[in-house]
Scaffold this active site. Structure first.
Site, PDB file in Angstrom:
ATOM      1  N   ALA A 145       0.856  -1.193   0.000  1.00  0.00           N
ATOM      2  CA  ALA A 145       0.000   0.000   0.000  1.00  0.00           C
ATOM      3  C   ALA A 145       0.888   1.239   0.000  1.00  0.00           C
ATOM      4  CB  ALA A 145      -0.871  -0.021   1.250  1.00  0.00           C
ATOM      5  N   GLY A 201       0.753  -5.282   0.569  1.00  0.00           N
ATOM      6  CA  GLY A 201      -0.296  -5.254  -0.446  1.00  0.00           C
ATOM      7  C   GLY A 201       0.198  -5.696  -1.819  1.00  0.00           C
ATOM      8  N   GLU A 220      -0.075  -9.356  -1.669  1.00  0.00           N
ATOM      9  CA  GLU A 220      -1.521  -9.655  -1.621  1.00  0.00           C
ATOM     10  C   GLU A 220      -2.164  -9.475  -2.990  1.00  0.00           C
ATOM     11  OE1 GLU A 220      -1.964  -6.865   1.712  1.00  0.00           O
ATOM     12  OE2 GLU A 220      -3.066  -8.469   2.700  1.00  0.00           O
ATOM     13  N   GLU A 276       3.644  -5.794   7.184  1.00  0.00           N
ATOM     14  CA  GLU A 276       2.748  -4.771   7.755  1.00  0.00           C
ATOM     15  C   GLU A 276       2.906  -4.605   9.259  1.00  0.00           C
ATOM     16  OE1 GLU A 276       1.913  -6.975   5.440  1.00  0.00           O
ATOM     17  OE2 GLU A 276       0.479  -6.139   4.010  1.00  0.00           O
TER      18      GLU A 276
HETATM   19  N1  3HC Z   1       4.568   3.564   0.226  1.00  0.00           N
HETATM   20  C1  3HC Z   1       5.043   4.796  -0.018  1.00  0.00           C
HETATM   21  N2  3HC Z   1       6.341   5.080  -0.105  1.00  0.00           N
HETATM   22  C2  3HC Z   1       7.204   4.069   0.071  1.00  0.00           C
HETATM   23  C3  3HC Z   1       6.784   2.758   0.334  1.00  0.00           C
HETATM   24  C4  3HC Z   1       5.383   2.508   0.407  1.00  0.00           C
HETATM   25  N3  3HC Z   1       4.888   1.296   0.625  1.00  0.00           N
HETATM   26  N4  3HC Z   1       7.863   1.972   0.458  1.00  0.00           N
HETATM   27  C5  3HC Z   1       8.928   2.769   0.268  1.00  0.00           C
HETATM   28  N5  3HC Z   1       8.536   4.027   0.040  1.00  0.00           N
HETATM   29  C6  3HC Z   1       9.386   5.184  -0.253  1.00  0.00           C
HETATM   30  C7  3HC Z   1      10.337   5.518   0.879  1.00  0.00           C
HETATM   31  O1  3HC Z   1       9.737   6.361   1.827  1.00  0.00           O
HETATM   32  C8  3HC Z   1      11.462   6.190   0.138  1.00  0.00           C
HETATM   33  O2  3HC Z   1      11.052   7.500  -0.149  1.00  0.00           O
HETATM   34  P1  3HC Z   1      12.118   8.694  -0.208  1.00  0.00           P
HETATM   35  O3  3HC Z   1      13.059   8.337  -1.307  1.00  0.00           O
HETATM   36  O4  3HC Z   1      11.274   9.889  -0.452  1.00  0.00           O
HETATM   37  O5  3HC Z   1      12.788   8.700   1.145  1.00  0.00           O
HETATM   38  C9  3HC Z   1      11.509   5.439  -1.196  1.00  0.00           C
HETATM   39  O6  3HC Z   1      10.237   4.801  -1.310  1.00  0.00           O
HETATM   40  C10 3HC Z   1      12.576   4.380  -1.263  1.00  0.00           C
HETATM   41  O7  3HC Z   1      12.450   3.551  -0.114  1.00  0.00           O
HETATM   42  P2  3HC Z   1      13.721   2.867   0.567  1.00  0.00           P
HETATM   43  O8  3HC Z   1      14.748   3.893   0.850  1.00  0.00           O
HETATM   44  O9  3HC Z   1      13.210   2.058   1.699  1.00  0.00           O
HETATM   45  O10 3HC Z   1      14.216   1.952  -0.643  1.00  0.00           O
HETATM   46  P3  3HC Z   1      14.914   0.544  -0.625  1.00  0.00           P
HETATM   47  O11 3HC Z   1      15.187   0.221  -2.026  1.00  0.00           O
HETATM   48  O12 3HC Z   1      16.012   0.521   0.395  1.00  0.00           O
HETATM   49  O13 3HC Z   1      13.805  -0.491  -0.063  1.00  0.00           O
HETATM   50  C11 3HC Z   1      11.638  -1.508   0.045  1.00  0.00           C
HETATM   51  C12 3HC Z   1      12.673  -0.763  -0.827  1.00  0.00           C
HETATM   52  C13 3HC Z   1      12.198  -2.857   0.506  1.00  0.00           C
HETATM   53  C14 3HC Z   1      10.406  -1.726  -0.770  1.00  0.00           C
HETATM   54  C15 3HC Z   1      11.342  -0.668   1.321  1.00  0.00           C
HETATM   55  O14 3HC Z   1      11.064   0.661   0.917  1.00  0.00           O
HETATM   56  C16 3HC Z   1      10.204  -1.135   2.140  1.00  0.00           C
HETATM   57  O15 3HC Z   1      10.365  -2.044   2.944  1.00  0.00           O
HETATM   58  N6  3HC Z   1       9.016  -0.509   1.972  1.00  0.00           N
HETATM   59  C17 3HC Z   1       7.870  -0.782   2.785  1.00  0.00           C
HETATM   60  C18 3HC Z   1       7.203  -2.072   2.417  1.00  0.00           C
HETATM   61  C19 3HC Z   1       5.981  -2.284   3.273  1.00  0.00           C
HETATM   62  O16 3HC Z   1       6.007  -2.134   4.487  1.00  0.00           O
HETATM   63  N7  3HC Z   1       4.866  -2.653   2.638  1.00  0.00           N
HETATM   64  C20 3HC Z   1       3.638  -2.833   3.318  1.00  0.00           C
HETATM   65  C21 3HC Z   1       2.845  -1.561   3.271  1.00  0.00           C
HETATM   66  S1  3HC Z   1       1.355  -1.639   4.206  1.00  0.00           S
HETATM   67  C22 3HC Z   1       0.330  -2.547   3.212  1.00  0.00           C
HETATM   68  O17 3HC Z   1       0.697  -2.988   2.157  1.00  0.00           O
HETATM   69  C23 3HC Z   1      -1.063  -2.722   3.720  1.00  0.00           C
HETATM   70  C24 3HC Z   1      -1.787  -3.747   2.930  1.00  0.00           C
HETATM   71  O18 3HC Z   1      -1.737  -4.979   3.561  1.00  0.00           O
HETATM   72  C25 3HC Z   1      -3.231  -3.365   2.767  1.00  0.00           C
END
Ligand code: 3HC
Length: 705
Positions: A67, A106, A109, A129
């Protein structure tokens, strides 16, 4: 260029397969334009008579990171993930997700809503998450349980870990793994499935893994983790959802998950953990660097000192695939250090966190030496010997002689001036502090300490290097204690004062534990040993920099050491010990009563709330001063420091975030009350006063209400 649904998901037909390419930088998250684009393209593919199958792929070698976290807490716009998933499930044409890079949250998912997934062998998948105070709310708890069974689902979702594509295949989450081009492989797979014909599987309707489930596992997990999860919402809800997947039908299960997701969304811990997610990424950014600064390439590391810190730092580097040359002064010390490293790896093999093969690969990267000349070609060298300025300066003098030009010379100091260390070299621009935390192979925080003369290249390189080896870097200025220990000294001091006011060590420790710290200050001191700090205090008293007769001097720790109570290792300190079990000791109360009486303090009852508020307010005030003085770049860096290095509960977002949630004005009131009572050391930080006066939060945004 602004992103539109058309550009966020493009459409291309290859060999009767519609390839929908998601291109929504930076990480192809499920943001509004991307969701709109995907809905539009799924419809287009469904209606396109030239298309027999559909492939979803992410641009820039990454699938979907979940997400769009920036959207949480804002009103929903456009189709939701669930609507997209319904479209995918209803598709008469087989849909194959082509997973490269990451499919997380997501993103995974989304892929699980279609019938098939092909992944690149380098891809990682996961449901992280929980790290954001959430649960997989796009059917992840239901589908994972139905595909792989409740034990696997609990492990994957509660840990939030990323697993490899091949592990995903083993668990049934991935159908095919390829070393080649994942889009090509997915197109071929999709064609084959289309030729075989439908109906295609709906994973949410699988039943065999949710039959004959032993429901006791859910209660066991809850019981086992009750203490660890205290104050959190998401982990408990995850267990409920996995249990629901085994008890309810697929649609009721999805509804159950939706309701639980909503509860997590509304919990304060969600806001705190998402704050930390962005704070961690912001902390890695350095303000004011010259725009054309170039990172130095780090492909070989030197470590000086094979003690606990040096060994841990070396492990972090070799775990990240970087060759390390580790130096000690004497063969015995080198042997002992290497044995400790191997011992640590043996433990991780036993625990199942690493395979023998991974460990062998890592250890093959470690080269021991007694010769400085062997460090000459390292791109960075990290000195990790004990805290003695004369020894550190001698080492840096030697490094100056042997290291190649441009190498980064780093010191793992927790207290000494990096400028003074740098003065032992003719290249102070290359010198930087890298303060790791023990055990360094485990703890995430790395304070990168910039001296006055550190070059932009050196600063940027040290920050990037810390990330490269899996650490969370925070940039600190060269003040005493840097960020973390400077704050620790202040709130540790306030805890000592609270003892004299009427509290006991166990009351304070329990109050901090109840707040969410893994342990309180006094137990922590007992574990670390009280003698080192005692000797340091004596040194400062002799040097005239500490006045034991000042009314602010709290003598309990000295009394303990004088009585031979050095902490856990001597069987007593602030507590009495049976092995590792700490019990309150009435003798301490007697000592405190005597100390308070001597100072003319009438001991009083303190509430846990007062204890926590006082300790936290002192952290916040010092944190604000550190930012105000320019030793930290921003208040959220204080949160990152405390959450990743000092056990501050992540679900509370860090001390500065805690203050904001409580109300900066309320925290200022606590500080002012103490200022009135105790004087100067509680002088409110100007930054805090200014924010409160302007009705703003830390970032200068107006506070609602
Ligand atoms: N949404 C919005 N922005 C995101 C994001 C996301 N899910 N994931 C990463 N970003 C942004 C970061 O804030 C960062 O922004 P910036 O450059 O402005 O600082 C940019 O993307 C790059 O992120 P990283 O520096 O972390 O990049 P990496 O390449 O080191 O890592 C990654 C990439 C492994 C995908 C890591 O960003 C990560 O773990 N992201 C989060 C993944 C996550 O937690 N997903 C679950 C979200 S909740 C969800 O999905 C709910 C669902 O079940 C309904």
């Amino acid at each position: 260029m602004s992103v539109t649904p058309e550009t966020a998901v493009s459409y291309d037909v290859r060999d009767e397969v519609a390839v929908l390419t998601i291109d929504f930088p930076p990480v192809n998250a499920l943001g509004e334009p991307m969701r709109r684009g995907l809905a539009m393209r799924l419809e287009q593919a469904a209606e396109d008579p030239a298309v027999k199958a559909i492939v979803l792929v992410g641009a820039n070698d990454r699938f979907v990171a979940g997400a769009d976290i920036r959207e949480f807490g804002k009103p929903k716009q456009g189709p939701g993930l669930l609507e997209l998933q319904l479209m995918m499930e209803a598709s008469e044409k087989p849909i194959v997700s082509a997973v490269d890079g990451h499919a997380l949250g997501g993103g995974l998912e989304l892929a699980l809503a279609g019938p098939f997934r092909v992944a690149a062998s380098r891809a990682k998948i996961g449901l992280p998450e929980v790290n954001l105070g959430l649960l997989p709310g796009g059917g992840g708890t239901q589908r994972t349980t139905r595909i792989a069974g409740p034990e696997v689902a609990l492990d994957l979702i509660l840990s939030g870990k990323h697993i490899s594509a091949s592990k995903g295949k083993e668990l049934g989450l991935i159908d095919e793994v390829t070393d080649g081009d994942v889009t090509e492989a997915a197109v071929a797979f999709a064609k084959k499935k289309a030729a075989e014909g439908g109906p295609y599987p709906k994973l949410v309707e699988l039943t065999d893994k949710v039959e004959k489930v032993d429901f006791a596992i859910f209660e066991d997990v809850r019981k086992k983790n009750a203490r660890k999860w205290k104050g959190m919402v998401a982990p408990f809800k995850i267990v409920d959802c996995v249990e629901a997947a085994c008890k309810l039908g697929p649609r009721d299960g999805l509804k159950f998950e939706q309701d639980a997701f909503q509860e997590c969304l509304e919990a304060p811990s969600r806001a705190a953990q998402i704050h930390l997610f962005f704070a961690e990424r912001t902390a890695a950014k350095v303000e004011g660097l010259s725009p054309d600064v170039k990172l130095k390439k780090i492909s070989k590391v030197g470590v000086i000192g094979a003690g606990t810190m040096g060994g841990g730092i070396a492990m972090s580097c070799i775990n990240a695939g970087l060759p390390v040359t580790i130096l000690e002064a004497k063969q015995e010390a080198l042997d002992a250090g290497l044995a400790k490293v191997k011992g640590n790896y043996d433990i991780s093999i036993k625990r199942g966190s690493r395979s023998q093969e991974q460990v062998d690969k890592a250890l093959a990267l470690l080269t021991p030496t007694l010769e400085y000349a062997d460090l000459a070609d390292c791109d960075i060298v990290i000195e990790a010997v004990f805290e003695n300025m004369a020894i550190k300066k001698e080492i840096f003098g030697k490094l100056d002689d042997v290291m190649k030009p441009g190498a980064v010379l780093a010191s793992n100091t927790s207290a000494l001036s990096i400028d003074e260390i740098a003065s032992a070299t003719k290249r102070p621009g290359d010198v930087i502090g890298t303060h790791f935390f023990s055990p360094a192979n485990v703890m995430k925080l790395c304070e990168v300490v910039r001296g006055d003369l550190a070059s932009d290249e050196t600063i940027a390189t040290a920050m990037a290097f810390a990330k490269q080896i899996g650490k969370v870097p925070v940039l600190a200025g060269n003040c005493e204690g840097f960020i973390g220990n400077r704050i620790l000294r202040v709130y540790g001091g306030e805890a000592d004062i609270l003892l004299e006011a009427g509290a006991t060590p166990w009351q304070i420790d329990q109050a901090l534990k109840d707040f969410g710290f893994p342990m309180g200050v006094f137990l922590m001191r007992d574990m670390a040993g009280l003698d080192v700090a005692w000797r340091m205090r004596q040194g400062r008293i002799e040097a005239g920099t500490l006045d034991p007769d000042s009314p602010e001097y709290t003598p309990l720790a000295d009394r303990l050491c004088e009585a031979g109570r050095f902490g856990q290792k001597t069987g007593s300190g602030y507590y009495k010990y049976e092995g590792r079990d700490a019990t309150p000791d009435p003798e301490i109360v007697a000592m405190l009563e005597e100390i308070s009486a001597k100072k003319g303090i009438t001991r009083r009852e303190l509430s846990d709330e007062e204890i926590v508020d006082t300790i936290l307010a002192s952290m916040v005030n010092e944190g604000a001063k550190i930012v105000e003085e320019g030793y930290a770049q921003r208040t959220s860096d204080i949160d990152v420091t405390y959450a990743f290095g000092y056990g501050f509960p992540k679900y509370r977002g860090g001390p500065m975030f805690w203050a904001q949630q409580k109300g900066l004005d309320k925290v200022l009131e606590i500080i002012n009350a103490n200022y009135k009572r105790y004087g100067d050391r509680w002088k409110p930080a100007k930054l805090l006063e200014d924010r409160v006066a302007a009705g703003q939060d830390w970032e200068g945004k107006p506070v609602a209400g």
